[in-house]
Design a protein around this motif. Sequence first.
Motif, PDB file in Angstrom:
ATOM      1  N   GLN A 159       0.846  -1.209   0.000  1.00 15.91           N
ATOM      2  CA  GLN A 159       0.000   0.000   0.000  1.00 15.91           C
ATOM      3  C   GLN A 159       0.877   1.253   0.000  1.00 15.91           C
ATOM      4  N   ALA A 160       1.957   1.211   0.815  1.00 14.60           N
ATOM      5  CA  ALA A 160       2.877   2.358   0.886  1.00 14.60           C
ATOM      6  C   ALA A 160       3.575   2.539  -0.463  1.00 14.60           C
ATOM      7  N   GLU A 161       3.960   1.432  -1.081  1.00 12.97           N
ATOM      8  CA  GLU A 161       4.641   1.510  -2.386  1.00 12.97           C
ATOM      9  C   GLU A 161       3.702   2.081  -3.446  1.00 12.97           C
ATOM     10  N   GLY A 162       2.451   1.639  -3.409  1.00 14.55           N
ATOM     11  CA  GLY A 162       1.460   2.143  -4.372  1.00 14.55           C
ATOM     12  C   GLY A 162       1.263   3.642  -4.217  1.00 14.55           C
ATOM     13  N   LEU A 163       1.176   4.095  -2.948  1.00 17.53           N
ATOM     14  CA  LEU A 163       0.979   5.522  -2.689  1.00 17.53           C
ATOM     15  C   LEU A 163       2.211   6.318  -3.134  1.00 17.53           C
ATOM     16  N   ALA A 164       3.396   5.788  -2.847  1.00 16.94           N
ATOM     17  CA  ALA A 164       4.632   6.487  -3.234  1.00 16.94           C
ATOM     18  C   ALA A 164       4.688   6.641  -4.765  1.00 16.94           C
ATOM     19  N   LYS A 165       4.345   5.597  -5.475  1.00 14.50           N
ATOM     20  CA  LYS A 165       4.350   5.646  -6.959  1.00 14.50           C
ATOM     21  C   LYS A 165       3.360   6.680  -7.467  1.00 14.50           C
ATOM     22  N   LEU A 166       2.172   6.676  -6.873  1.00 11.47           N
ATOM     23  CA  LEU A 166       1.126   7.614  -7.280  1.00 11.47           C
ATOM     24  C   LEU A 166       1.584   9.062  -7.083  1.00 11.47           C
ATOM     25  N   LEU A 167       2.244   9.324  -5.940  1.00 12.49           N
ATOM     26  CA  LEU A 167       2.689  10.680  -5.638  1.00 12.49           C
ATOM     27  C   LEU A 167       3.841  11.080  -6.563  1.00 12.49           C
ATOM     28  N   GLU A 168       4.742  10.126  -6.824  1.00 14.71           N
ATOM     29  CA  GLU A 168       5.873  10.436  -7.714  1.00 14.71           C
ATOM     30  C   GLU A 168       5.356  10.810  -9.098  1.00 14.71           C
ATOM     31  N   LYS A 169       4.334  10.077  -9.541  1.00 16.12           N
ATOM     32  CA  LYS A 169       3.787  10.312 -10.882  1.00 16.12           C
ATOM     33  C   LYS A 169       3.046  11.656 -10.932  1.00 16.12           C
ATOM     34  N   SER A 170       2.238  11.940  -9.912  1.00 15.66           N
ATOM     35  CA  SER A 170       1.422  13.151  -9.997  1.00 15.66           C
ATOM     36  C   SER A 170       2.168  14.408  -9.564  1.00 15.66           C
ATOM     37  N   LEU A 171       3.213  14.283  -8.742  1.00 14.06           N
ATOM     38  CA  LEU A 171       3.882  15.489  -8.243  1.00 14.06           C
ATOM     39  C   LEU A 171       5.347  15.597  -8.676  1.00 14.06           C
ATOM     40  N   SER A 172       5.847  14.565  -9.396  1.00  8.13           N
ATOM     41  CA  SER A 172       7.255  14.524  -9.810  1.00  8.13           C
ATOM     42  C   SER A 172       8.195  14.773  -8.629  1.00  8.13           C
ATOM     43  N   LYS A 173       7.945  14.092  -7.507  1.00 13.86           N
ATOM     44  CA  LYS A 173       8.809  14.202  -6.327  1.00 13.86           C
ATOM     45  C   LYS A 173       9.202  12.813  -5.900  1.00 13.86           C
ATOM     46  N   LYS A 174      10.406  12.662  -5.361  1.00 15.05           N
ATOM     47  CA  LYS A 174      10.835  11.354  -4.892  1.00 15.05           C
ATOM     48  C   LYS A 174      10.114  11.028  -3.580  1.00 15.05           C
ATOM     49  N   VAL A 175       9.483   9.869  -3.505  1.00 13.06           N
ATOM     50  CA  VAL A 175       8.809   9.457  -2.267  1.00 13.06           C
ATOM     51  C   VAL A 175       9.290   8.051  -1.898  1.00 13.06           C
ATOM     52  N   VAL A 176       9.825   7.921  -0.685  1.00 14.81           N
ATOM     53  CA  VAL A 176      10.345   6.639  -0.201  1.00 14.81           C
ATOM     54  C   VAL A 176       9.191   5.854   0.426  1.00 14.81           C
ATOM     55  N   ALA A 177       9.193   4.509   0.245  1.00 10.07           N
ATOM     56  CA  ALA A 177       8.164   3.672   0.879  1.00 10.07           C
ATOM     57  C   ALA A 177       8.827   2.608   1.745  1.00 10.07           C
ATOM     58  N   GLY A 178       8.148   2.169   2.796  1.00 12.20           N
ATOM     59  CA  GLY A 178       8.720   1.118   3.645  1.00 12.20           C
ATOM     60  C   GLY A 178       7.696   0.574   4.619  1.00 12.20           C
ATOM     61  N   SER A 179       8.203  -0.224   5.564  1.00 15.48           N
ATOM     62  CA  SER A 179       7.313  -0.890   6.526  1.00 15.48           C
ATOM     63  C   SER A 179       7.280  -0.111   7.847  1.00 15.48           C
ATOM     64  N   LEU A 180       6.465  -0.584   8.770  1.00 18.93           N
ATOM     65  CA  LEU A 180       6.372   0.050  10.096  1.00 18.93           C
ATOM     66  C   LEU A 180       7.312  -0.598  11.113  1.00 18.93           C
ATOM     67  N   LYS A 181       8.255  -1.439  10.626  1.00 18.56           N
ATOM     68  CA  LYS A 181       9.212  -2.061  11.561  1.00 18.56           C
ATOM     69  C   LYS A 181      10.032  -0.958  12.222  1.00 18.56           C
ATOM     70  N   PRO A 182      10.363  -1.108  13.523  1.00 24.75           N
ATOM     71  CA  PRO A 182      11.135  -0.061  14.204  1.00 24.75           C
ATOM     72  C   PRO A 182      12.415   0.329  13.438  1.00 24.75           C
ATOM     73  N   SER A 183      13.076  -0.641  12.779  1.00 27.28           N
ATOM     74  CA  SER A 183      14.311  -0.301  12.043  1.00 27.28           C
ATOM     75  C   SER A 183      14.010   0.636  10.871  1.00 27.28           C
ATOM     76  N   ASP A 184      12.890   0.424  10.183  1.00 26.24           N
ATOM     77  CA  ASP A 184      12.511   1.310   9.071  1.00 26.24           C
ATOM     78  C   ASP A 184      12.134   2.689   9.602  1.00 26.24           C
ATOM     79  N   ILE A 185      11.406   2.692  10.735  1.00 28.73           N
ATOM     80  CA  ILE A 185      11.015   3.988  11.318  1.00 28.73           C
ATOM     81  C   ILE A 185      12.274   4.752  11.727  1.00 28.73           C
ATOM     82  N   GLN A 186      13.193   4.044  12.395  1.00 30.46           N
ATOM     83  CA  GLN A 186      14.436   4.698  12.862  1.00 30.46           C
ATOM     84  C   GLN A 186      15.215   5.313  11.686  1.00 30.46           C
ATOM     85  N   ARG A 187      15.381   4.501  10.624  1.00 31.13           N
ATOM     86  CA  ARG A 187      16.175   4.973   9.471  1.00 31.13           C
ATOM     87  C   ARG A 187      15.545   6.221   8.849  1.00 31.13           C
TER      88      ARG A 187
END
Length: 285
Positions: A159-187
């Motif tokens: 779902q996060a990847e889909g949203l990131a792709k949608l935003l990149e396409k409509s706004l031409s901005k880089k959007v990172v996607a990932g999980s809610l694991k503490p390591s991803d949140i920390q990074r």
Amino acid sequence: MIVTGKTRVCGVIGDPIEHTLSPIIHNAAFEALNLDYVFLAFKVKSAWVEAAVNGMRALNLRGLNVTMPHKSAVMNYLDRIDLSAQIVNSVNTILNKENLLFGFNTDGIGALKALKENGVELKGRKILLLGAGGAARAIAYTLAKEADELAVLNRTVKQAEGLAKLLEKSLSKKVVAGSLKPSDIQRNLQDSDILVNATSVGMSPNAEESPVPPKLLRSNLAVMDIVYNPVETKLAQDAKAAGAKVVSGVDMLIHQGAASFEIWTGKSAPIEVMRKVALKHLQKV
Ligand SMILES: NC(=O)c1ccc[n+]([C@@H]2O[C@H](COP(=O)([O-])OP(=O)(O)OC[C@H]3O[C@@H](n4cnc5c(N)ncnc54)[C@H](OP(=O)(O)O)[C@@H]3O)[C@@H](O)[C@H]2O)c1
């Protein structure tokens, strides 16, 4: 309030709907401005969404708010849909103007105004958004337009990847996607300026939960939790304890409601009246 044959009717549709604050907030706002409007809540099952939207025309309702689980389904039955609502595939406000139905989404503008009202600047900043559901999509689109960088983390990574792709396409901005694991949140949190929780984690009755380990929070962070029940979530308490600036979900609730109010009435919403009545009610429940 006196309801007459001339009173204009607005409402909210959803299922469940019993806990909605919208009638309390909007009726207080109509009364404060002496407007001849009334606001009701309608429990609408999914099988009846088309009939409910057509009923809006038949009964000449002025406006509807749309909540879970109908925010996408109603889009099939409207005449025009605002571009940002189209992009995020979610409508939370319908205006009936001479029997033409217009769809909008006010969640993004509600979040943006809540941040700005609390002095949180977005230009040149990096935002970490948790969640990729209905509210998160609208917020992501509005905030990504203003900020420099955005990362979206969600329990269901697809779902996060889909949203990131949608935003990149409509706004031409880089959007990172990932999980809610503490390591991803920390990074993702270490170089972010603003953290927004748009998951339902921490919502009553699970008020002891937070999506973010407290040790990752710090003082040079602005934290907005869009969950508004409880008024102060566990994440908000942890952020406050870490010295961060905290923006409440109630502020977003009021501003997204105010934007709907303005669409229906053409008048500036009485923000403080709406906030006071919402807080009074939330502190009772
Ligand atoms: N302040 C306001 O004005 C305002 C406005 C709208 C909504 N809200 C609040 O925002 C929250 C989300 O609403 P929504 O309409 O976007 O709901 P939604 O479309 O159902 O999305 C729910 C989101 O929360 C995530 N989630 C749910 N349970 C989770 C769990 N146990 N662990 C991790 N992630 C979990 C979902 O992840 P998955 O994709 O993995 O399921 C999804 O990202 C609710 O609490 C709602 O009351 C506040």
